[in-house]
Design a protein around this motif. Structure first.
Motif, PDB file in Angstrom:
ATOM      1  N   GLY A  50       0.778  -1.231   0.000  1.00 40.86           N
ATOM      2  CA  GLY A  50       0.000   0.000   0.000  1.00 40.86           C
ATOM      3  C   GLY A  50       0.811   1.283   0.000  1.00 40.86           C
ATOM      4  O   GLY A  50       0.399   2.274  -0.603  1.00 40.86           O
ATOM      5  N   LYS A 208      -5.080   1.474 -12.278  1.00 38.80           N
ATOM      6  CA  LYS A 208      -5.827   0.423 -11.576  1.00 38.80           C
ATOM      7  C   LYS A 208      -7.275   0.807 -11.308  1.00 38.80           C
ATOM      8  O   LYS A 208      -8.156  -0.035 -11.345  1.00 38.80           O
ATOM      9  N   VAL A 236      -7.184  -9.557  -3.691  1.00 39.68           N
ATOM     10  CA  VAL A 236      -5.925  -8.951  -4.159  1.00 39.68           C
ATOM     11  C   VAL A 236      -5.107  -8.624  -2.918  1.00 39.68           C
ATOM     12  O   VAL A 236      -5.513  -7.791  -2.113  1.00 39.68           O
ATOM     13  N   ARG A 238      -0.849  -9.074  -0.956  1.00 38.91           N
ATOM     14  CA  ARG A 238       0.435  -9.740  -0.845  1.00 38.91           C
ATOM     15  C   ARG A 238       0.205 -11.111  -0.196  1.00 38.91           C
ATOM     16  O   ARG A 238      -0.755 -11.292   0.559  1.00 38.91           O
ATOM     17  N   LYS A 243      -3.051 -11.541   5.725  1.00 47.09           N
ATOM     18  CA  LYS A 243      -4.095 -11.389   4.697  1.00 47.09           C
ATOM     19  C   LYS A 243      -4.914 -12.675   4.574  1.00 47.09           C
ATOM     20  O   LYS A 243      -5.849 -12.739   3.800  1.00 47.09           O
ATOM     21  N   VAL A 308      -4.909  -5.832 -12.415  1.00 48.98           N
ATOM     22  CA  VAL A 308      -5.543  -5.861 -11.085  1.00 48.98           C
ATOM     23  C   VAL A 308      -6.865  -5.093 -11.148  1.00 48.98           C
ATOM     24  O   VAL A 308      -7.902  -5.555 -10.667  1.00 48.98           O
ATOM     25  N   LEU A 329      -6.009  -0.793   1.460  1.00 47.47           N
ATOM     26  CA  LEU A 329      -6.393  -0.006   0.280  1.00 47.47           C
ATOM     27  C   LEU A 329      -7.229  -0.828  -0.690  1.00 47.47           C
ATOM     28  O   LEU A 329      -8.076  -0.294  -1.402  1.00 47.47           O
TER      29      LEU A 329
HETATM   30  N1  UDP Z   1      -1.517  -4.808  -5.123  1.00 51.95           N
HETATM   31  C1  UDP Z   1      -1.230  -4.905  -6.457  1.00 51.95           C
HETATM   32  N2  UDP Z   1      -1.023  -6.128  -6.994  1.00 51.95           N
HETATM   33  C2  UDP Z   1      -1.115  -7.240  -6.274  1.00 51.95           C
HETATM   34  C3  UDP Z   1      -1.409  -7.139  -4.882  1.00 51.95           C
HETATM   35  C4  UDP Z   1      -1.602  -5.896  -4.343  1.00 51.95           C
HETATM   36  O1  UDP Z   1      -1.165  -3.911  -7.176  1.00 51.95           O
HETATM   37  O2  UDP Z   1      -0.919  -8.300  -6.809  1.00 51.95           O
HETATM   38  C5  UDP Z   1      -1.788  -3.476  -4.581  1.00 51.95           C
HETATM   39  C6  UDP Z   1      -3.243  -3.319  -4.177  1.00 51.95           C
HETATM   40  O3  UDP Z   1      -4.033  -3.057  -5.329  1.00 51.95           O
HETATM   41  C7  UDP Z   1      -3.157  -2.168  -3.180  1.00 51.95           C
HETATM   42  C8  UDP Z   1      -1.808  -2.414  -2.521  1.00 51.95           C
HETATM   43  O4  UDP Z   1      -1.065  -3.243  -3.392  1.00 51.95           O
HETATM   44  O5  UDP Z   1      -3.138  -0.939  -3.857  1.00 51.95           O
HETATM   45  C9  UDP Z   1      -1.962  -3.119  -1.187  1.00 51.95           C
HETATM   46  O6  UDP Z   1      -2.312  -2.201  -0.219  1.00 51.95           O
HETATM   47  P1  UDP Z   1      -3.066  -2.629   1.104  1.00 51.95           P
HETATM   48  O7  UDP Z   1      -3.230  -1.402   1.924  1.00 51.95           O
HETATM   49  O8  UDP Z   1      -4.333  -3.334   0.753  1.00 51.95           O
HETATM   50  O9  UDP Z   1      -2.122  -3.690   1.802  1.00 51.95           O
HETATM   51  P2  UDP Z   1      -0.555  -3.729   2.200  1.00 51.95           P
HETATM   52  O10 UDP Z   1       0.102  -4.560   1.148  1.00 51.95           O
HETATM   53  O11 UDP Z   1      -0.046  -2.333   2.269  1.00 51.95           O
HETATM   54  O12 UDP Z   1      -0.552  -4.434   3.521  1.00 51.95           O
END
Ligand code: UDP
Length: 426
Positions: A50, A208, A236, A238, A243, A308, A329
């Protein structure tokens, strides 16, 4: 200089149609006293997660408003990111040993990164624990502190492992201000910085989050072996224990018994500062077994921001089954696409998912499966929640609001004493 991250240019004027002329003018007015201020955002990764997502639009928007804003990433090798990922996990409530060797690695890389700090800024925003020690290191070396330093915490510190927080706390206390996503995340024993509570936000104009035509959606789905005619459940995230990707598969399996045509897609990016990603990806693939309706993809399969966004637009229901979360996010991204969301009751998710209004909050796999099934079987309700969700995001979680919050903080720190700010912050 650390590594400078290149960003696409952005103009606040492009957002006027979404936020209205009045709001647009207000943001320009707040930015006016900050013209020519030098700003540095410093974090650990340019890709994945994020923070990188937020900075990709916040940095060019600050530049558009006349602040000279740079985004740089600290340097580190695997031994450092292993330690900082352990810090991340323990700060979010997992118990792991926090050894003298780990502290030595953190301090050594902090020293190396302090060597790269060779310019002066009016505002330095340090994101998360990885670069948090740099200010203290510079002070110890006798460098005069220049400008205001802000520590931006993106994680949930509620159940932080005490010895790790005891290590981090004095580093954070060197800063002028600290920003947390939720009031609950603010540690009561944090003395020193002025505390602000501000949730992050998404960029409605990013690749996106921009709307896609049906032909593109269909083409992308087919390219990844998904059937556009069948229901699609999406997460979606990591590949990370917080998660709960394994829980997503378990919930999908329960729903699949009632909806045999259901497909599950899990998309995750491998962040440069997240060494745990691959091993958790492998666990997820193992849990999926030989079910060919479970699709597990990552950025190295050619899934970028466009893909995505397409998957989010095409999903029947979007799940974010987090157990711990900073903000999440992905939830706002889903709601912005008017999708119903079933999400874990964690961190900043309840700010976004208002039960029965914009989605459903769940505490375990069974509840998750139950709400997914309910939404698949009730398309009218799913539509109503999704539309309300989009409006909720428009009002509260767009990056223009977040930009204005940062500008207010900069103005406050530049013109008011910490004590007078303490009364008004939060
Ligand atoms: N994201 C992405 N591709 C992926 C997985 C995640 O672009 O394969 C992006 C997702 O769309 C978001 C961000 O990474 O914009 C993840 O932010 P989030 O606050 O949900 O979690 P964090 O990874 O910061 O814990």
């Amino acid at each position: 200089m650390f590594g400078t991250v290149p960003v696409v240019s952005r103009s606040l004027a492009e957002y006027e149609e979404i936020i209205g002329a009045e709001r647009y003018a207000e943001i320009c007015r707040i930015a006016e006293p900050l013209r020519d201020a030098r700003v540095l955002h410093l974090n650990a990764t340019a890709l994945g997660g994020g923070v990188a997502e937020i900075l990709a639009s916040l940095v060019p928007l600050m530049n558009d408003l006349g602040l000279h804003t740079e985004w740089q990433v600290i340097r580190g090798a695997e031994e450092f990111f292993n330690v900082t990922k352990a810090m991340h996990n323990t700060l979010q409530g997992m118990f792991l040993p926090w050894t003298p060797e780990m502290r030595e690695v953190y301090n050594r890389y902090t020293g190396l990164n302090a060597d790269f700090f060779d310019e002066e800024y009016d505002f330095v925003v340090i994101h998360d624990p990885q670069p948090a020690g740099i200010l203290g290191e510079l002070t110890q070396r006798g460098r005069e502190k220049h400008g205001k330093w802000i520590w931006r915490c993106h994680i949930d510190l509620t159940d932080a492992q005490p010895d790790v927080w005891d290590f981090l706390r004095p580093l954070v206390e060197d800063h002028d201000a600290a920003i947390f996503t939720l009031e609950d995340f603010v540690k009561k024993d944090l003395g020193g910085p002025v505390v602000f509570v501000i949730p992050p936000a998404i960029d409605p104009l990013s690749l996106k989050n921009s709307p896609r035509d049906e032909a593109t959606v269909e083409e992308v789905l087919r390219r990844f072996g998904l059937d556009p005619a069948r229901p699609l459940l999406l997460q979606v995230s990591r590949f990370d224990p917080w998660k709960d990707p394994l829980g997503v598969i378990d919930a999908y399996r329960i729903v699949k018994q009632e909806v045999p045509e259901l497909q599950l897609l899990m998309v995750g990016s491998m962040a440069h500062d997240d060494p745990e990603g691959w091993s958790y990806y492998e666990r997820t693939v193992r849990r999926a077994g030989e079910d060919y309706d479970v699709h597990i993809l990552h950025n190295l399969n050619g899934v970028g921001n466009l893909e995505v966004g397409v998957f989010q637009s095409a999903a029947t229901v979007i799940v974010q089954k987090s157990i711990k979360e900073g903000f999440g996010l992905t939830v706002s991204e889903a709601l912005w696409k008017a999708k119903p969301v079933v999400a874990g009751r964690a961190g900043g998710i309840p700010l976004q998912v208002l039960p029965e209004e914009t989605g459903y909050l769940v505490d375990n796999v069974e509840q998750c499966a139950q709400q997914i099934l309910r939404l698949i079987q009730n398309p009218a309700e799913a539509r109503r929640l999704g539309e309300a969700g989009r409006e909720h995001v428009r009002r509260n979680f767009l990056n223009t609001r977040y930009l204005a919050d940062y500008l207010r903080i900069f103005n406050g720190l530049a013109t008011q004493s910490a004590d007078s700010l303490r009364g008004v912050a939060k």
